[in-house]
Design an enzyme around this catalytic site. Sequence first.
Site, mmCIF file in Angstrom:
data_model
loop_
_atom_site.group_PDB
_atom_site.id
_atom_site.type_symbol
_atom_site.label_atom_id
_atom_site.label_comp_id
_atom_site.label_asym_id
_atom_site.label_seq_id
_atom_site.Cartn_x
_atom_site.Cartn_y
_atom_site.Cartn_z
ATOM 1 N N HIS A 356 0.807 -1.208 0.000
ATOM 2 C CA HIS A 356 0.000 0.000 0.000
ATOM 3 C C HIS A 356 0.848 1.268 0.000
ATOM 4 O O HIS A 356 0.387 2.314 -0.451
ATOM 5 C CB HIS A 356 -1.010 -0.044 1.143
ATOM 6 C CG HIS A 356 -2.144 -0.958 0.807
ATOM 7 N ND1 HIS A 356 -2.001 -2.331 0.817
ATOM 8 C CD2 HIS A 356 -3.402 -0.720 0.377
ATOM 9 C CE1 HIS A 356 -3.139 -2.888 0.441
ATOM 10 N NE2 HIS A 356 -3.996 -1.943 0.172
ATOM 11 N N GLU A 596 -11.675 -11.722 -3.308
ATOM 12 C CA GLU A 596 -10.217 -11.601 -3.231
ATOM 13 C C GLU A 596 -9.514 -12.925 -2.984
ATOM 14 O O GLU A 596 -8.281 -12.970 -2.998
ATOM 15 C CB GLU A 596 -9.832 -10.636 -2.102
ATOM 16 C CG GLU A 596 -10.384 -9.246 -2.252
ATOM 17 C CD GLU A 596 -10.064 -8.381 -1.055
ATOM 18 O OE1 GLU A 596 -9.022 -7.710 -1.078
ATOM 19 O OE2 GLU A 596 -10.852 -8.406 -0.085
ATOM 20 N N ASP A 620 -4.973 -9.103 -4.200
ATOM 21 C CA ASP A 620 -5.014 -10.229 -3.265
ATOM 22 C C ASP A 620 -5.411 -11.527 -3.955
ATOM 23 O O ASP A 620 -4.967 -12.615 -3.556
ATOM 24 C CB ASP A 620 -5.976 -9.931 -2.115
ATOM 25 C CG ASP A 620 -5.305 -9.137 -1.004
ATOM 26 O OD1 ASP A 620 -4.107 -9.368 -0.755
ATOM 27 O OD2 ASP A 620 -5.966 -8.283 -0.397
ATOM 28 N N CYS A 667 -10.934 -4.032 -9.435
ATOM 29 C CA CYS A 667 -9.934 -3.079 -8.983
ATOM 30 C C CYS A 667 -8.607 -3.799 -8.812
ATOM 31 O O CYS A 667 -8.535 -5.022 -8.856
ATOM 32 C CB CYS A 667 -10.364 -2.422 -7.669
ATOM 33 S SG CYS A 667 -10.524 -3.577 -6.292
#
Length: 738
Positions: A356, A596, A620, A667
């Site tokens: 991140h 995910e 993920d 995404c």
Amino acid sequence: MEGRITEKLTAIVARSHSLDALLESAVALIAQELDADACSLFLLEPATSRLMLRASAGASSSERGLADAALAAAEGLAGLALTQMLPEAREGPSRSLLAVPMALRGQPIGVLVVQAAGRTPYAAADIQALFGIAAQMVGVVENARLLEALGRGEDLASPGARRYVRPDTGEEVVRGIAASPGVAIGAAVFRRAFPRGHAHAPRASDEATERARVRDAFERARNDVVSIQSSAARDLGEEHALIFASHLLMLADPALHDRVDRALSSGGTAAEAIGAALGEISDKLRATGDPYLRERVEDVDDLHGRLLGHLALQEAPASIRAQIVVSPRVAPSLIMEMKAHASRGIVAELGGETSHGVLLARSFGLPAVTGAEGVTDRVDAGDLVVVDGSQGIVVIRPTLGTLARYEEQARREDRRRTEYARFREQPATTADGTRVTLLANVAFGADIALARDNGAEGIGLYRTEFSFIVRDGFPTRDEQARIYRKAYDAFTGASITFRLLDLASDKFVSSCGPAASQGAFHGYRSIRVLFDYPHVLRDQVQGLALAAGPRPLRILVPMVTSLQELLRIQAMTARAIEGIGEGEYQRRPTFGAMIEVPGAVEIIEDLAPHVDFFSIGTNDLIQYSLVADREDARMAPARDPYHPAVLRMIRRAITAAHRAGKPVSVCGEMAARPDLAMALVALGADALSVAPAVIPELKQALASANLGRLAAGMDVVLQSRDGPALQTALACACGRPP
């Protein structure tokens, strides 16, 4: 009010030169802002479990004399508030008192008490306001505790000087992972790592000169941090303005200056004296039993690198500016600092391409290379460095020829960005007329502004955890409402999807209170953490509902692995909203499930009756499908977004969702690659959500794509046996040479 308090607290931290003065100024500010006759701050002593008065403003001398005595944690109004972790109010014949607890990651640390004479009892609005202020004070208080811990214990001997031998000054190339695209050229500056050459260089001046150099480095470092805080408040929101409070407090700490003075008097250089003093501090922090204080070693290391970097700059050629950050890993707070200082790029020894911190660097347009093993042993502060974030290459001390080649590459990329810019205001449409919905992934206010400027049609993934990561205490309900409301203000009438707090190994908060596993495959993360800490979920959901007001609220549930988990989190969400009471807020949010993990793909049709939409999180999904930790640089080759299993799984997920009548967005970094973005749309994705910076580029790529032809060829593409074969087949299906 909380925003005003934060701004003023930041100013107090910046100008305070002692802990007592800082805390006294803080409580005086709180008393003034709440129109109270007095305000007192009590801190919990972990060793004795007793509350001690640390600061008071407005109380008479007789009242203060009584308050100076230590209070047991279960005694008095403050003790009651602390033990129950709930606000306590008391009405007397002549005054009203209000106490609210202060907590770090759910662990009690102290109490704020305000009192007023001759007034009505404190109302719910007063309690909520003091709660918000207490949350803002957590960082100030805990950094004060840090410095107190540093003042305890015996002095350590200064380490002996080591002989420094400069390496070959020729060009060196280090290969890593292409984490954030672009070319950056500048001088090296260290953060959370030490410029080894300067730290061990021989003393070249007298003691008076070395002391002057230390003073100058401290002053420059202080100016740095004040500037960072100002920029963070402006660009990222005032809720992040106190993130570097510990740096300011340490820079002003007399005990630290005394340690440096002793080392200088013993004959050490400026760099050695700073290293000895901060090394002693790090040793004490590592030895303490307080988990929070142990975690602050990183702050000390960061400050060490900053100070040594300023010392090095005094000796570096005047034409070279320190613009390339060298660090062990890419932390979100570090990227915030780089944004504030307009740094050009970052090189990290550890990490992958989807952490991140890296996603934030990509959002800000900062070129980054991670997994550059051994880079800190090869570069010195002030060395000219080239960061090729598109190819994962770092060039140290480039030759004139290499420098010219990369400068031309940077100019070409600037021209491409200018070309992309003309697509900002255009709708995303393919050459054969298919309309594509492009949304933005955001985490901060700066992301929201960039998403709007680049023509995003809404926010497909609001990563709410960043407001938790970059601060000491959890944001309050009202503070979160203020943060989330900015998205609604920027995207009036557009779709906005908020993901519930998703703590994971690369979004680690603390070992105290809610804390996810530090490892991608331990599994204790995301909603599993929220199940154990329902008050964290309650505050977030209430903040979201209040931010939405009468507008639609889309809540995305991350890391769903079973129908039972989904239903449980929805029930907890409903109870949280019911608990808000009166006022304007969204009472009926819509829900989405994030796909995910491979297990979630198999139960989409079971989940569908209970959700309004699905979102496929490819970062993920790749990690868990291919058993390739996204934080481990060694796993970069295994994290192949072109792996046939990944795209086949995505097609199966989209098909199942559509069969149940539910829309699907995708995404993650797959959606940001033009060829894979077109493949995802060809597989039926209803929307793509990507980093704001890449939206114009995707619009340009889609404008030249024949989606009908690509969709017809996807069966052949998905029959590929491995990633390289699929990438080649996809290029052919897109009508481009492989």
